[in-house]
Design a protein around this motif. Sequence first.
Motif, PDB file in Angstrom:
ATOM      1  N   ALA A 110       0.953  -1.113  -0.144  1.00 13.80           N
ATOM      2  CA  ALA A 110      -0.065  -0.044  -0.122  1.00 13.80           C
ATOM      3  C   ALA A 110       0.577   1.567   0.037  1.00 13.80           C
ATOM      4  N   ASN A 143      -4.455  -4.985  -2.654  1.00 11.44           N
ATOM      5  CA  ASN A 143      -4.131  -3.293  -2.729  1.00 11.44           C
ATOM      6  C   ASN A 143      -4.659  -3.335  -4.181  1.00 11.44           C
ATOM      7  N   GLY A 189      -4.760   2.782   3.542  1.00 12.41           N
ATOM      8  CA  GLY A 189      -4.481   1.259   3.058  1.00 12.41           C
ATOM      9  C   GLY A 189      -3.652   0.221   3.774  1.00 12.41           C
TER      10      GLY A 189
END
Length: 198
Positions: A110, A143, A189
């Motif tokens: 991320a 992701n 994330g």
Amino acid sequence: MLKGSKVGLRARHEEDIPVLQAELHDDVVNHARAQSRPWRPITPGSKASAFVVDDEEQGHVPFSVVELDGGTLVGSAVLWGIDTHNRSAHVGLGLLASARGKGYGTDVVAVLCHYGFVVRGLHRLQIETLADNTAMLRSAERNGFVREGALRSAAWVMGEFLDEVLLGLLAEDWKPASGARPQDGLAPGCADGHLGPR
């Protein structure tokens, strides 16, 4: 430092190199699974170590991965093969054995996506990994990376040919998950998994 929810990516410090060398490079099986080059011993302190940073190299941006809670070194991450004309790059990372299975891998991916898309303005990121590296595949897919193909018998690993999987992510398809801390300068994330660069 670029921060995720669990780890930070910072510049490589001189004292990181022997740890990364011993934990990632000197583990022959790990190296064979993570790199496309054959393993060979590297003398401690050698400038030939893959973990020594060349600050003049613009197409290869290495980071040391540290835990946010305490700053402990847990691995290495890299954006490599940066192509400024086509605005693309490859993602790679390796975590120390003690750091695997803690959700750091997905968090590192991320952060590298944020660096590639937001900081560098890239259009495409790519990951190549062994087909049996479920942790890498899971971390990439969490992701937003999409499997784009398989490279049959493309990797020579410890006496046998193994398949590789090619995954890609475009900037317009990247959807950072919720939960990031904007004050850290990182889009949201993270999740679970570990992975090694291939």
